[in-house]
Design a protein around this motif. Structure first.
Motif, PDB file in Angstrom:
ATOM      1  N   ASP A  63      11.092  35.591 -48.153  1.00 57.04           N
ATOM      2  CA  ASP A  63      12.384  34.957 -48.442  1.00 57.04           C
ATOM      3  C   ASP A  63      12.481  33.541 -47.903  1.00 57.04           C
ATOM      4  O   ASP A  63      12.989  32.637 -48.594  1.00 57.04           O
ATOM      5  CB  ASP A  63      13.517  35.806 -47.849  1.00 57.04           C
TER       6      ASP A  63
ATOM      7  N   ALA B 266      11.541  29.555 -49.157  1.00 58.37           N
ATOM      8  CA  ALA B 266      12.383  28.622 -49.908  1.00 58.37           C
ATOM      9  C   ALA B 266      13.067  27.601 -49.009  1.00 58.37           C
ATOM     10  O   ALA B 266      13.453  26.527 -49.481  1.00 58.37           O
ATOM     11  CB  ALA B 266      13.427  29.397 -50.693  1.00 58.37           C
TER      12      ALA B 266
ATOM     13  N   LEU C 270      15.888  33.567 -59.319  1.00 57.11           N
ATOM     14  CA  LEU C 270      16.384  32.980 -58.078  1.00 57.11           C
ATOM     15  C   LEU C 270      15.264  32.481 -57.186  1.00 57.11           C
ATOM     16  O   LEU C 270      15.471  31.559 -56.388  1.00 57.11           O
ATOM     17  CB  LEU C 270      17.239  34.000 -57.325  1.00 57.11           C
ATOM     18  N   LEU C 271      14.078  33.067 -57.299  1.00 55.10           N
ATOM     19  CA  LEU C 271      12.952  32.660 -56.474  1.00 55.10           C
ATOM     20  C   LEU C 271      11.961  31.782 -57.236  1.00 55.10           C
ATOM     21  O   LEU C 271      10.948  31.374 -56.661  1.00 55.10           O
ATOM     22  CB  LEU C 271      12.230  33.893 -55.913  1.00 55.10           C
TER      23      LEU C 271
ATOM     24  N   GLU D  40      13.137  28.929 -59.434  1.00 59.72           N
ATOM     25  CA  GLU D  40      13.814  27.641 -59.234  1.00 59.72           C
ATOM     26  C   GLU D  40      15.141  27.932 -58.558  1.00 59.72           C
ATOM     27  O   GLU D  40      16.106  28.319 -59.212  1.00 59.72           O
ATOM     28  CB  GLU D  40      14.023  26.935 -60.575  1.00 59.72           C
ATOM     29  N   LEU D  41      15.182  27.780 -57.245  1.00 58.43           N
ATOM     30  CA  LEU D  41      16.317  28.257 -56.459  1.00 58.43           C
ATOM     31  C   LEU D  41      17.578  27.424 -56.715  1.00 58.43           C
ATOM     32  O   LEU D  41      17.539  26.194 -56.539  1.00 58.43           O
ATOM     33  CB  LEU D  41      16.002  28.202 -54.964  1.00 58.43           C
TER      34      LEU D  41
ATOM     35  N   PHE E 158      22.117  30.041 -53.882  1.00 61.84           N
ATOM     36  CA  PHE E 158      21.205  31.055 -53.376  1.00 61.84           C
ATOM     37  C   PHE E 158      20.436  30.523 -52.168  1.00 61.84           C
ATOM     38  O   PHE E 158      20.151  31.280 -51.223  1.00 61.84           O
ATOM     39  CB  PHE E 158      20.235  31.470 -54.483  1.00 61.84           C
ATOM     40  N   LYS E 159      20.126  29.243 -52.165  1.00 62.76           N
ATOM     41  CA  LYS E 159      19.441  28.665 -51.006  1.00 62.76           C
ATOM     42  C   LYS E 159      20.343  28.712 -49.764  1.00 62.76           C
ATOM     43  O   LYS E 159      19.856  28.876 -48.643  1.00 62.76           O
ATOM     44  CB  LYS E 159      19.026  27.226 -51.308  1.00 62.76           C
TER      45      LYS E 159
ATOM     46  N   LEU F  99      19.915  32.085 -48.206  1.00 64.07           N
ATOM     47  CA  LEU F  99      18.668  32.190 -47.452  1.00 64.07           C
ATOM     48  C   LEU F  99      18.757  31.441 -46.123  1.00 64.07           C
ATOM     49  O   LEU F  99      18.156  31.871 -45.126  1.00 64.07           O
ATOM     50  CB  LEU F  99      17.512  31.646 -48.291  1.00 64.07           C
TER      51      LEU F  99
END
Length: 237
Positions: A90, A93, A119-120, A122-123, A127-128, A131
């Motif tokens: 995870d 990113a 989502l993983l 092109e974040l 969503f970033k 994380l």
């Protein structure tokens, strides 16, 4: 007539003092008989095979710690396995790529393409941010929670566990909603390949679903378990 022998003596010593005119017998039929009956019931209730004993409640109480321990082990293993997933997958990113070997980077790429996780690939910014919260707040909590639940009976974990569970479920709701309802063929915010069929969407949801269900179990367990609620009630008093 001589005095009766020891084996023939009555159970209650009050019978030794009954007068011969029968008045004592009538008194025994009144209050004395009630005393003897109560003593007899108490003697029967104290026996190992008594139906009035506390064996049934004791058996019920014996099962509660075993159930609580099973839930604690489940939660402890959840947090234990969450540590490597967060650190090696995870957080790629939000941390410099140079920190990770090529094998871990290739593993993340394989997963994103195999499961069509947009989502993983092109974040998006939102969503970033999730994380980043996972790095700052959740990751330091994982080893503490692992220790607390594997050790068991750590009541001090209750409040931090409630905060974690509510925060995690809050972040999972928009993630799962995106997988289920977003039209990735028209969405400009997702440059990667997203799920198209219902089967692909449900497969991707199943990957993230444990991180919603286990925190939900944790929240209910912390709120409803009598063992973990006891300390809070005692402090309020």
């Amino acid at each position: 007539m001589g005095a009766p022998c020891g084996e023939c003596r009555p159970l209650s010593t009050s019978l030794l003092f009954l007068p011969a005119n029968g008045s004592g017998l009538r008194g025994l039929r009144g209050g004395g008989a009630a005393v003897l009956a109560r003593e007899s019931r108490q003697a029967r209730g104290a026996g190992p095979f008594s139906h009035n004993g506390g064996s049934r409640p004791n058996r019920q109480k014996m099962g509660a710690p075993a159930t609580r321990r099973c839930v604690e082990w489940l939660l402890g293993l959840y947090f234990l396995t969450h540590i490597p997933v967060t650190m090696f997958l995870d957080l790629q990113a939000v941390l410099p790529r140079e920190l990770y070997p090529v094998e871990f980077r290739n593993l993340l790429k394989w997963y994103a393409k195999e499961f069509k996780d947009p989502l993983l690939q092109e974040l998006p910014a939102w969503f970033k941010s999730f994380l980043f919260c996972e790095l700052v707040f959740q990751l330091p909590f994982f080893p503490i929670a692992t220790y607390a639940f594997l050790k068991g009976s750590c009541k001090w974990i209750r409040t931090p566990a409630i905060i974690y569970s509510v925060h995690t479920m809050t972040t999972l709701i928009p993630i799962l909603s995106t997988f289920l309802f977003e039209d990735f063929s028209k969405a400009s915010g997702f440059k990667g390949q997203g799920p198209e069929t219902l089967h692909e969407r449900l497969t991707l949801v199943s990957v993230y679903a444990p991180y919603l269900l286990i925190p939900f179990v944790l929240l209910i367990f912390m709120l409803r378990s009598p063992y973990y609620k006891y300390e809070e009630k005692r402090k309020k008093k």
